[in-house]
Scaffold this motif. Structure first.
Motif, mmCIF file in Angstrom:
data_model
loop_
_atom_site.group_PDB
_atom_site.id
_atom_site.type_symbol
_atom_site.label_atom_id
_atom_site.label_comp_id
_atom_site.label_asym_id
_atom_site.label_seq_id
_atom_site.Cartn_x
_atom_site.Cartn_y
_atom_site.Cartn_z
ATOM 1 N N LEU A 133 19.544 -7.510 -2.162
ATOM 2 C CA LEU A 133 19.257 -8.357 -1.012
ATOM 3 C C LEU A 133 19.767 -7.752 0.285
ATOM 4 N N PHE A 134 20.994 -7.265 0.253
ATOM 5 C CA PHE A 134 21.674 -6.913 1.490
ATOM 6 C C PHE A 134 21.829 -5.416 1.725
ATOM 7 N N GLU A 135 21.276 -4.613 0.824
ATOM 8 C CA GLU A 135 21.272 -3.174 1.026
ATOM 9 C C GLU A 135 19.929 -2.626 0.562
ATOM 10 N N PRO A 136 18.859 -3.000 1.293
ATOM 11 C CA PRO A 136 17.505 -2.658 0.858
ATOM 12 C C PRO A 136 17.278 -1.161 0.774
ATOM 13 N N ASP A 137 16.349 -0.773 -0.096
ATOM 14 C CA ASP A 137 15.964 0.636 -0.288
ATOM 15 C C ASP A 137 17.143 1.504 -0.718
ATOM 16 N N LYS A 138 18.061 0.914 -1.482
ATOM 17 C CA LYS A 138 19.207 1.686 -1.961
ATOM 18 C C LYS A 138 19.280 1.715 -3.491
ATOM 19 N N ILE A 139 18.785 0.668 -4.158
ATOM 20 C CA ILE A 139 18.861 0.577 -5.607
ATOM 21 C C ILE A 139 17.528 1.017 -6.195
ATOM 22 N N GLU A 140 17.501 2.185 -6.828
ATOM 23 C CA GLU A 140 16.256 2.681 -7.404
ATOM 24 C C GLU A 140 15.826 1.811 -8.581
ATOM 25 N N PHE A 141 14.522 1.587 -8.666
ATOM 26 C CA PHE A 141 13.987 0.764 -9.753
ATOM 27 C C PHE A 141 13.891 1.615 -11.018
ATOM 28 N N ASP A 142 14.644 1.207 -12.034
ATOM 29 C CA ASP A 142 14.662 1.931 -13.304
ATOM 30 C C ASP A 142 14.750 0.912 -14.426
ATOM 31 N N ILE A 143 13.651 0.705 -15.124
ATOM 32 C CA ILE A 143 13.567 -0.328 -16.154
ATOM 33 C C ILE A 143 14.510 -0.066 -17.319
ATOM 34 N N SER A 144 15.028 1.170 -17.445
ATOM 35 C CA SER A 144 15.969 1.455 -18.518
ATOM 36 C C SER A 144 17.347 0.844 -18.245
ATOM 37 N N GLY A 173 11.144 -12.333 -13.297
ATOM 38 C CA GLY A 173 10.433 -12.591 -12.057
ATOM 39 C C GLY A 173 11.280 -12.648 -10.811
ATOM 40 N N VAL A 174 12.534 -12.178 -10.897
ATOM 41 C CA VAL A 174 13.419 -12.223 -9.725
ATOM 42 C C VAL A 174 13.131 -11.056 -8.792
ATOM 43 N N ILE A 175 13.041 -9.851 -9.359
ATOM 44 C CA ILE A 175 12.833 -8.655 -8.547
ATOM 45 C C ILE A 175 11.563 -7.940 -8.972
ATOM 46 N N ASP A 176 11.197 -6.949 -8.171
ATOM 47 C CA ASP A 176 10.025 -6.125 -8.474
ATOM 48 C C ASP A 176 10.312 -4.716 -7.981
ATOM 49 N N GLU A 177 9.310 -3.862 -8.102
ATOM 50 C CA GLU A 177 9.437 -2.478 -7.637
ATOM 51 C C GLU A 177 8.667 -2.309 -6.331
ATOM 52 N N CYS A 178 9.346 -1.779 -5.311
ATOM 53 C CA CYS A 178 8.720 -1.530 -4.009
ATOM 54 C C CYS A 178 9.015 -0.082 -3.609
ATOM 55 N N ASN A 179 7.983 0.753 -3.685
ATOM 56 C CA ASN A 179 8.135 2.167 -3.294
ATOM 57 C C ASN A 179 9.291 2.861 -4.012
ATOM 58 N N GLY A 180 9.456 2.525 -5.303
ATOM 59 C CA GLY A 180 10.484 3.180 -6.102
ATOM 60 C C GLY A 180 11.837 2.495 -6.093
ATOM 61 N N CYS A 202 14.278 -1.310 -5.984
ATOM 62 C CA CYS A 202 14.288 -2.718 -6.356
ATOM 63 C C CYS A 202 14.110 -3.576 -5.106
ATOM 64 N N CYS A 203 13.327 -4.623 -5.229
ATOM 65 C CA CYS A 203 13.130 -5.525 -4.096
ATOM 66 C C CYS A 203 12.842 -6.927 -4.618
ATOM 67 N N VAL A 204 12.996 -7.898 -3.754
ATOM 68 C CA VAL A 204 12.545 -9.261 -4.038
ATOM 69 C C VAL A 204 11.220 -9.400 -3.313
ATOM 70 N N LYS A 205 10.119 -9.332 -4.067
ATOM 71 C CA LYS A 205 8.797 -9.212 -3.456
ATOM 72 C C LYS A 205 8.273 -10.525 -2.892
ATOM 73 N N VAL A 206 8.708 -11.646 -3.462
ATOM 74 C CA VAL A 206 8.238 -12.949 -2.979
ATOM 75 C C VAL A 206 9.143 -13.403 -1.836
ATOM 76 N N PRO A 207 8.643 -13.459 -0.594
ATOM 77 C CA PRO A 207 9.487 -13.804 0.550
ATOM 78 C C PRO A 207 10.226 -15.136 0.418
ATOM 79 N N LEU A 208 9.572 -16.138 -0.166
ATOM 80 C CA LEU A 208 10.241 -17.426 -0.323
ATOM 81 C C LEU A 208 11.416 -17.314 -1.289
ATOM 82 N N TYR A 209 11.266 -16.508 -2.341
ATOM 83 C CA TYR A 209 12.405 -16.232 -3.218
ATOM 84 C C TYR A 209 13.518 -15.547 -2.423
ATOM 85 N N TYR A 210 13.113 -14.537 -1.635
ATOM 86 C CA TYR A 210 14.112 -13.791 -0.864
ATOM 87 C C TYR A 210 14.903 -14.737 0.039
#
Length: 507
Positions: free
Chosen positions: A289-300, A311-318, A320-328
């Motif tokens: 949430l508070f350090e965007p584009d820092k945590i790489e998305f790795d399903i392992s 359904g909390v997070i998703d992958e955005c350009n590699g 982790c992100c919260v893709k649903v703005p209302l969730y964010y």
């Protein structure tokens, strides 16, 4: 008259319904070619509705049986088999109005005999669809899957054309291993609605009732729910049933009231489920949430997998992100850094919003940021020194400060809002005018140039002429305000010093 469905599977007779042609074609093709597969999606994304639609499309040719293991959790083998047979009998009676009698298998391994018996009674190849599959006790899951696997290799004999397991997650603990008893399965994931599907859903209401959504409202529903089916229906339903009931046109003003209630008043089961899952991985979700584009998305990474599958997070350009703005926004409010007591320093008895409003009614944001600098100079040593802050902590501090003044004049400050094809950190809406603010912390020179370029694009695409970049940094020696102009657009860049002496050294 139909309505927006906000709970349970969608009944096309009473609810507006969105077709899913791509995944429906894929599912029907798998059934036709004797494939067994899993279907997963977080709650309230329409997977049960999707499976019910498969039943309707196949029941004339095959025998789809749709049962749920939701209440099967504490059953032993005997209870499991008794309940399974009872549910199959009830489902056939419900869908075909035909009462049959079936023998209860003496063991799970004898389910293969049960399948032959069902075919003998009904004369149709079977599609076995099981919802909430993960609720079954683990040992029973493995036994059951071993039987289905053995049937799969002789499916024409047992007439089990397809077995479909449905779950909230990907049944990852059971299905992903090559040694799994169900590694024969393929997988379908039920996606969120596309923008076109959201607009189709809203247009169904318009055609049936004559009540219309302003184009801006349609865009706001899409931007805030990001196509999440449960939220999309919930927002639309609140607008037509409460905020704009009996009105011919649903306006942006109506939507702002709906959004406020979802953020501040309503207890929405879908949102609460997301918050509940996020709590179990608090440290990671705080970073996302508070350090965007820092945590790489790795399903392992099991933590990332857990948040993704629920359904909390998703992958955005590699990343982790919260893709649903209302969730964010809900997560932002729930996990926001605690800086209680700061309001008395942000605005004293002498501070009012009047001096920050220009004669034409617009907001003098640069003058208000000067007041913010004054606040940080007095409180920075307490607020920032010796703390390992995420970028969002600075953003929330600025958000709280601006909201204190802007909302006093009936304006709004929105965090993480969709604009110009991206997401801006803070958006101020004041007297029908928008102000875009991007927040960065401890960035490099390259990141600084990228931030300016990104903000410039957001401003242009939004049809504005001015924007603000607020940079928090340990490396700047003093606070300063710089202005850059490019292509007729003005960038106000504010540098906020964060390298203060410890509070005990300040006299």
């Amino acid at each position: 008259m139909r309505r927006f469905c906000t709970s349970g599977p969608v009944d096309k007779r009473t609810c507006y319904y969105v077709e899913r042609p791509d995944i429906m074609e894929e599912a029907l093709d798998k059934i036709e070619t004797w494939r067994y597969f899993t279907v997963s999606a977080p709650r309230q994304t329409g997977k049960t509705t999707f499976l019910n639609d498969i039943v309707e499309k196949t029941k004339d040719k095959y025998l789809p049986m749709f049962i749920s293991f939701e209440s099967y959790g504490n059953k032993d083998e005997k209870d499991f088999l008794e309940t399974l047979v009872a549910d199959i009998i009830d489902d056939i009676n419900y869908r075909y109005n035909k009462k049959i009698e079936l023998k209860i298998p003496k063991s799970i391994d004898k389910i293969r005999i049960l399948l032959k018996e069902i075919y003998s009674e009904m004369g149709k190849e079977i599609i076995l669809m099981i919802d909430e599959f993960e609720k079954l006790e683990e040992n029973l899951i493995n036994q059951f899957l071993h039987v289905i696997r053995s049937v799969y290799h002789k499916k024409e004999i047992y007439k089990l054309r397809s077995a479909i397991l449905i779950s909230v997650s990907y049944l990852s603990g059971v299905l992903e291993d090559n040694a799994s008893p169900f590694n024969i399965a393929e997988h379908i994931e039920v996606p969120y609605f596309t923008k076109e599907q959201v607009y189709d859903l809203l247009s169904q209401h318009e055609k049936e009732t004559g009540q219309t959504f302003d184009d801006k409202v349609k865009e706001l529903i899409w931007e805030n729910a990001a196509g999440q089916p449960g939220l999309t229906n919930a927002l639309a339903n609140d607008l037509v049933e409460k905020k704009a009931k009996n009105k011919k046109l649903i306006t942006e003003e109506h939507f702002e009231k709906t959004l406020y209630d979802f953020l501040r008043k309503y207890i929405n089961k879908n949102i609460e489920n997301v918050i509940s899952k996020a709590k179990s991985e608090k440290e990671l979700i705080m970073q996302i949430l508070f350090e965007p584009d820092k945590i790489e998305f790795d399903i392992s990474d099991e933590r990332i997998k857990y948040l993704y599958l629920n359904g909390v997070i998703d992958e955005c350009n590699g990343y982790c992100c919260v893709k649903v703005p209302l969730y964010y926004k809900k997560l932002y409010n729930h996990f926001k850094p605690q800086i209680n007591g700061e309001k008395k320093y942000m605005a004293t008895l002498k501070d009012t919003v009047r001096e920050y409003i220009k004669e034409d009614g617009s907001l003098d944001l640069n003058k208000l940021l000067k007041r913010y600098v004054k606040y940080i100079k007095s409180r920075g040593a307490t607020m920032f020194k010796g703390r390992n802050y995420y970028e969002g902590v600075y953003q929330y501090n600025l958000d709280q400060f601006l909201s204190l003044y802007v909302e006093a004049a009936e304006g709004k400050v929105y965090p993480e809002t969709q604009v110009g094809g991206g997401r801006i950190d803070l958006l101020i809406n004041f007297n029908s005018k928008e102000y875009l603010i991007e927040v960065k912390a401890d960035i490099t020179g390259n990141e600084y140039e990228k931030a300016k370029k990104q903000l410039l694009e957001y401003i242009k695409r939004s049809g504005l002429k001015e924007g603000w970049l607020v940079v928090y940094s340990d490396s700047v020696k003093d606070f300063k305000h710089e202005i850059e102009e490019k292509d007729g657009v003005k960038l106000n860049i504010w540098f906020i010093k964060t390298n203060f002496e410890a509070p005990s050294k300040i006299m």
